[in-house]
Design a protein around this motif. Structure first.
Motif, PDB file in Angstrom:
ATOM      1  N   VAL A   1     -11.380 -47.862  14.072  1.00 52.45           N
ATOM      2  CA  VAL A   1     -11.316 -46.772  15.035  1.00 52.45           C
ATOM      3  C   VAL A   1     -10.471 -47.228  16.223  1.00 52.45           C
ATOM      4  CG1 VAL A   1     -12.612 -45.275  16.599  1.00 52.45           C
ATOM      5  CG2 VAL A   1     -13.571 -45.879  14.349  1.00 52.45           C
ATOM      6  N   VAL A   2      -9.386 -46.510  16.484  1.00 52.89           N
ATOM      7  CA  VAL A   2      -8.527 -46.844  17.617  1.00 52.89           C
ATOM      8  C   VAL A   2      -9.197 -46.375  18.906  1.00 52.89           C
ATOM      9  CG1 VAL A   2      -6.299 -46.441  18.723  1.00 52.89           C
ATOM     10  CG2 VAL A   2      -6.428 -46.754  16.244  1.00 52.89           C
TER      11      VAL A   2
ATOM     12  N   LEU B   1      -8.640 -52.163  19.746  1.00 49.57           N
ATOM     13  CA  LEU B   1      -8.610 -52.017  21.196  1.00 49.57           C
ATOM     14  C   LEU B   1      -7.179 -51.980  21.719  1.00 49.57           C
ATOM     15  CD1 LEU B   1     -11.578 -54.361  22.163  1.00 49.57           C
ATOM     16  CD2 LEU B   1     -11.572 -51.879  21.808  1.00 49.57           C
ATOM     17  N   THR B   2      -6.738 -50.786  22.070  1.00 50.76           N
ATOM     18  CA  THR B   2      -5.379 -50.596  22.571  1.00 50.76           C
ATOM     19  C   THR B   2      -5.419 -50.379  24.081  1.00 50.76           C
ATOM     20  OG1 THR B   2      -5.385 -48.200  22.252  1.00 50.76           O
ATOM     21  CG2 THR B   2      -4.741 -49.561  20.371  1.00 50.76           C
ATOM     22  N   LEU B   3      -4.248 -50.434  24.703  1.00 46.17           N
ATOM     23  CA  LEU B   3      -4.164 -50.355  26.153  1.00 46.17           C
ATOM     24  C   LEU B   3      -3.881 -48.927  26.616  1.00 46.17           C
ATOM     25  CD1 LEU B   3      -1.999 -53.538  26.831  1.00 46.17           C
ATOM     26  CD2 LEU B   3      -4.499 -53.335  26.787  1.00 46.17           C
ATOM     27  N   PRO B   4      -4.373 -48.546  27.792  1.00 51.46           N
ATOM     28  CA  PRO B   4      -4.050 -47.223  28.320  1.00 51.46           C
ATOM     29  C   PRO B   4      -2.544 -46.978  28.435  1.00 51.46           C
ATOM     30  CG  PRO B   4      -5.877 -48.171  29.555  1.00 51.46           C
ATOM     31  CD  PRO B   4      -5.365 -49.249  28.642  1.00 51.46           C
ATOM     32  N   ALA B   5      -1.766 -48.040  28.625  1.00 52.29           N
ATOM     33  CA  ALA B   5      -0.317 -47.890  28.784  1.00 52.29           C
ATOM     34  C   ALA B   5       0.418 -47.669  27.474  1.00 52.29           C
ATOM     35  CB  ALA B   5       0.265 -49.130  29.483  1.00 52.29           C
ATOM     36  N   HIS B   6      -0.210 -47.898  26.337  1.00 49.63           N
ATOM     37  CA  HIS B   6       0.463 -47.686  25.060  1.00 49.63           C
ATOM     38  C   HIS B   6       0.778 -46.205  24.859  1.00 49.63           C
ATOM     39  CE1 HIS B   6      -1.176 -51.701  23.329  1.00 49.63           C
ATOM     40  NE2 HIS B   6       0.091 -51.824  23.656  1.00 49.63           N
ATOM     41  N   ARG B   7       1.862 -45.945  24.154  1.00 49.14           N
ATOM     42  CA  ARG B   7       2.294 -44.581  23.901  1.00 49.14           C
ATOM     43  C   ARG B   7       2.483 -44.366  22.397  1.00 49.14           C
ATOM     44  NH1 ARG B   7       0.147 -44.225  27.975  1.00 49.14           N
ATOM     45  NH2 ARG B   7       0.944 -43.501  29.994  1.00 49.14           N
ATOM     46  N   ARG B   8       3.143 -43.268  22.016  1.00 49.79           N
ATOM     47  CA  ARG B   8       3.178 -42.862  20.615  1.00 49.79           C
ATOM     48  C   ARG B   8       3.665 -43.966  19.689  1.00 49.79           C
ATOM     49  NH1 ARG B   8       6.934 -39.346  20.932  1.00 49.79           N
ATOM     50  NH2 ARG B   8       8.573 -40.535  19.883  1.00 49.79           N
ATOM     51  N   ARG B   9       4.735 -44.647  20.064  1.00 49.48           N
ATOM     52  CA  ARG B   9       5.311 -45.660  19.174  1.00 49.48           C
ATOM     53  C   ARG B   9       4.286 -46.729  18.836  1.00 49.48           C
ATOM     54  NH1 ARG B   9      10.023 -47.988  17.352  1.00 49.48           N
ATOM     55  NH2 ARG B   9      10.221 -50.255  17.603  1.00 49.48           N
ATOM     56  N   GLU B  10       3.587 -47.249  19.838  1.00 53.61           N
ATOM     57  CA  GLU B  10       2.624 -48.318  19.601  1.00 53.61           C
ATOM     58  C   GLU B  10       1.366 -47.799  18.894  1.00 53.61           C
ATOM     59  OE1 GLU B  10       5.248 -49.310  22.980  1.00 53.61           O
ATOM     60  OE2 GLU B  10       3.752 -47.714  22.827  1.00 53.61           O
ATOM     61  N   ILE B  11       0.837 -46.653  19.360  1.00 55.20           N
ATOM     62  CA  ILE B  11      -0.419 -46.164  18.800  1.00 55.20           C
ATOM     63  C   ILE B  11      -0.263 -45.749  17.343  1.00 55.20           C
ATOM     64  CG2 ILE B  11      -2.226 -44.419  18.980  1.00 55.20           C
ATOM     65  CD1 ILE B  11      -2.389 -46.526  21.140  1.00 55.20           C
ATOM     66  N   VAL B  12       0.825 -45.054  17.013  1.00 51.51           N
ATOM     67  CA  VAL B  12       1.046 -44.676  15.609  1.00 51.51           C
ATOM     68  C   VAL B  12       1.133 -45.922  14.739  1.00 51.51           C
ATOM     69  CG1 VAL B  12       2.762 -43.702  14.021  1.00 51.51           C
ATOM     70  CG2 VAL B  12       2.076 -42.429  16.061  1.00 51.51           C
ATOM     71  N   HIS B  13       1.871 -46.917  15.204  1.00 52.26           N
ATOM     72  CA  HIS B  13       2.008 -48.158  14.436  1.00 52.26           C
ATOM     73  C   HIS B  13       0.651 -48.840  14.235  1.00 52.26           C
ATOM     74  CE1 HIS B  13       3.257 -52.202  13.297  1.00 52.26           C
ATOM     75  NE2 HIS B  13       2.637 -52.677  14.367  1.00 52.26           N
TER      76      HIS B  13
ATOM     77  N   ALA C   1      -6.692 -46.493  10.487  1.00 54.44           N
ATOM     78  CA  ALA C   1      -7.797 -45.990  11.299  1.00 54.44           C
ATOM     79  C   ALA C   1      -8.243 -44.611  10.834  1.00 54.44           C
ATOM     80  CB  ALA C   1      -7.373 -45.930  12.761  1.00 54.44           C
ATOM     81  N   VAL C   2      -9.559 -44.366  10.956  1.00 55.65           N
ATOM     82  CA  VAL C   2     -10.108 -43.063  10.570  1.00 55.65           C
ATOM     83  C   VAL C   2     -10.415 -42.199  11.788  1.00 55.65           C
ATOM     84  CG1 VAL C   2     -11.119 -44.062   8.489  1.00 55.65           C
ATOM     85  CG2 VAL C   2     -12.531 -43.824  10.551  1.00 55.65           C
ATOM     86  N   ALA C   3     -10.391 -42.798  12.992  1.00 56.57           N
ATOM     87  CA  ALA C   3     -10.698 -42.041  14.200  1.00 56.57           C
ATOM     88  C   ALA C   3      -9.950 -42.634  15.379  1.00 56.57           C
ATOM     89  CB  ALA C   3     -12.202 -42.024  14.465  1.00 56.57           C
ATOM     90  N   TYR C   4      -9.861 -41.833  16.442  1.00 59.05           N
ATOM     91  CA  TYR C   4      -9.102 -42.205  17.637  1.00 59.05           C
ATOM     92  C   TYR C   4      -9.901 -41.711  18.846  1.00 59.05           C
ATOM     93  CZ  TYR C   4      -4.829 -42.229  20.661  1.00 59.05           C
ATOM     94  OH  TYR C   4      -3.897 -42.432  21.642  1.00 59.05           O
ATOM     95  N   VAL C   5     -10.257 -42.625  19.749  1.00 61.70           N
ATOM     96  CA  VAL C   5     -11.036 -42.283  20.937  1.00 61.70           C
ATOM     97  C   VAL C   5     -10.147 -42.466  22.161  1.00 61.70           C
ATOM     98  CG1 VAL C   5     -13.135 -42.712  22.262  1.00 61.70           C
ATOM     99  CG2 VAL C   5     -13.129 -43.109  19.788  1.00 61.70           C
TER     100      VAL C   5
END
Length: 557
Positions: free
Chosen positions: A89-90, A115-127, A134-138
């Motif tokens: 889960v992201v 555990l991703t950072l608030p500063a990450h954007r589409r490129r990083e999160i999609v990757h 991942a099955v979910a995104y919070v």
């Protein structure tokens, strides 16, 4: 429209490289590992410290008992939405009580937080979502002007495995975190050798890698760090760096503080004009910063009037702290300085309370555990004499044996005998303390965040106005290293002129990379036009020369 990402088969056992049986037995026999999972450890904290205050943010505060109740109900809510043990889960939340609730709730129901950072954007999160399947995104509702719900829509369109989006706040078409509630129940526990959390690498080549931390190694990481920092139940830990980072999460950070019954205060800003008042009102005793923020805090004591007398320990890491700033910490802030040099992949080094002042000011600490194995090697992999500079290799009870779902990359990141190649250039004193002298990997460290030069170069080469490009880090007292893109425009070459107006401006470059989905901390600070890029004798771009030239140019402006 964004492309649908085909996921790697991460059910493949090769995607997670566990500790070999011999080393695992050594760490168990030595009492470093306790063969317990993080949710069971969390439950033990609640039993010991139930009525004490656990977590605080600007909106609410919870005792250990109240946090536990919220975690159990949220864990059941996640399970009711189909999240099963082992699911990834992201999590992309700012510093908040909600961050703690979601982290422990996912652990409780057996899921693996990414555990991703608030500063990450589409490129990083999609990757990262695709790589982890991942099955979910919070996410949060928004931060400043940025709407995470719109980012979530883009991620869902690109990553088919994501079935649920949960929003902390107004949720739009998604599910509200406040509604993720179920009847508390018991969940099966996996092995303490399993992956507990997936951290995100600072980025040394291309897009960030996923760092698998097991229950055994991460529990030790936090507990041993709390011991070194002499944390007690009387401490108040202030999380000002993004809590999803390894440093404020487990070095000792949130986990180490909760493990001794201390209170964790979350701040969404590191700005001294707000944080100093928080330190005074909450009687904060310990916090962690990167060097650029340390300098800002030191300078701010000249005009901020808050009472900082409760502060006893300031940890500084994420980049090298200059001795000039290190010397100012105690006189300005009235607390002890602790230098920290480490990596989310494992090895941590700390200066200690008993170290001489010149060691605290001039080194980046010594290894956390006597079971940390250190090698410092030359370009041929041979150990260098004590005191000589070389690349730091390490293995130990909390250092990974490979990145997650990165089999090919692991062949170079890990030596055949299991040492992690840090990419850091260091020299080690006879005392065991390390002094960081530079990086081997092509990485820029800006405000404590590592930015891979090759990722930006690859993206910029797709810009129609860019023929060749070198991305470099230029020393900058404000941010550590500023990001400079040295660009040869299309049609430029050794015999061609390159007028500045033929090269995209800084604003154009930043907009282009933002449209590509890059995080804000990766965007170049400057663009320099060149007719050609200098090369070394073997034909590689001479980035060292470019750095010197850009630094000299800045010095004469």
């Amino acid at each position: 429209m964004h492309p649908v990402i085909e996921h790697p088969d991460i059910e493949n056992p090769a995607d997670f490289v566990p500790f070999d049986e011999s080393r695992a037995r050594t760490y168990l026999d030595a009492g470093l590992w306790r063969e317990t999972t993080l949710p069971d450890v969390f439950t033990s904290w609640v039993h010991r410290f139930g009525s004490r205050r656990a977590v605080v943010d600007e909106a609410e505060e919870l005792t250990y008992d109240e946090l536990y109740s919220r975690v159990r109900a949220t864990a059941a809510g996640f399970a009711d939405r189909g999240i099963e043990p082992g699911d990834r889960v992201v999590v992309q939340l700012p510093n908040s009580v909600s961050f703690a609730v979601v982290l422990f709730a996912l652990l409780e129901c057996g899921a693996v937080p990414v555990l991703t950072l608030p500063a990450h954007r589409r490129r990083e999160i999609v990757h990262l979502a695709a790589t982890s399947k991942a099955v979910a995104y919070v996410v949060a509702e928004r931060e400043g002007h940025f709407d995470y719900r719109e980012l979530a829509d883009e991620v869902v369109a690109s990553v088919p495995s994501i079935r649920n989006v949960v929003v902390d706040g107004s949720c739009g078409s998604h599910s509200p975190l406040s509604g993720v509630v179920g009847a508390p129940r018991e969940f099966p526990r996996g092995s303490a050798a399993d992956v507990a959390v997936l951290l995100v690498s600072g980025g040394t080549t291309g897009l960030p890698k996923l760092i698998p931390r097991s229950h055994n190694d991460y529990e030790f990481n936090a507990r041993a760090s709390a011991d070194v920092c002499e944390l007690t139940a009387d401490d108040v830990y202030l999380a000002v760096l993004p809590a999803a980072h390894n440093f404020p999460l487990a070095c000792p950070g949130v986990l180490g503080a909760l493990g001794v019954g201390a209170t964790v205060v979350f701040s969404r800003t590191p700005s001294p004009d707000q944080v100093f008042a928080l330190i005074e009102s909450r009687r904060v005793t310990v916090t962690a910063l990167v060097p650029t923020l340390t300098q800002l805090w030191v300078e701010a004591t000249d005009w901020e009037e808050a009472d900082l007398s409760s502060l006893r320990l300031l940890q500084v890491g994420g980049a090298k702290l200059t001795p000039e700033i290190a010397k100012l910490v105690e006189p300005a802030l009235g607390c002890r300085l602790q230098q920290v040099f480490g990596m989310a992949e494992g090895l941590l080094n700390y200066t200690r309370a008993g170290d001489e002042p010149d060691v605290v000011i001039g080194t980046q600490g010594r290894p956390l555990s006597e079971h940390d194995e250190i090698r410092i090697v030359d370009a041929d992999g041979n150990d260098v004499p004590v005191g000589e500079v070389g690349e730091l290799l390490t293995r130990g009870p909390y250092t990974i044996n490979g990145y997650y779902a990165a089999t090919e990359h692991n062949t170079t990141a890990i030596t055949p005998d299991g040492f992690y190649r840090s990419g850091d250039q260091v020299r080690q004193l006879a005392s065991g303390h390390l002094i960081v002298t530079g990086r081997i990997k092509d990485v820029i460290t800006r405000n404590g965040e590592n930015v891979a030069a090759d990722e930006l170069e690859d993206l910029l080469l797709t810009h129609r106005g860019v023929g060749r490009v070198a991305v470099i880090g230029v020393p900058d007292p404000a941010v550590g290293e500023s990001i400079c893109a040295v660009i040869v425009p299309n049609g430029g070459g050794p015999n061609d002129s390159a007028p500045n107006d033929s090269v995209p401006s800084v604003a154009e470059v930043r907009a282009f990379l933002t449209d590509a989905g890059c995080a804000g901390f990766k965007l170049p600070d400057r663009v320099v036009a060149r007719t050609s890029l200098p090369v070394t004798a073997i034909g590689k771009v001479d980035k060292a020369l470019l750095v010197r030239q850009c630094a000299e140019r800045e010095a004469t402006r």
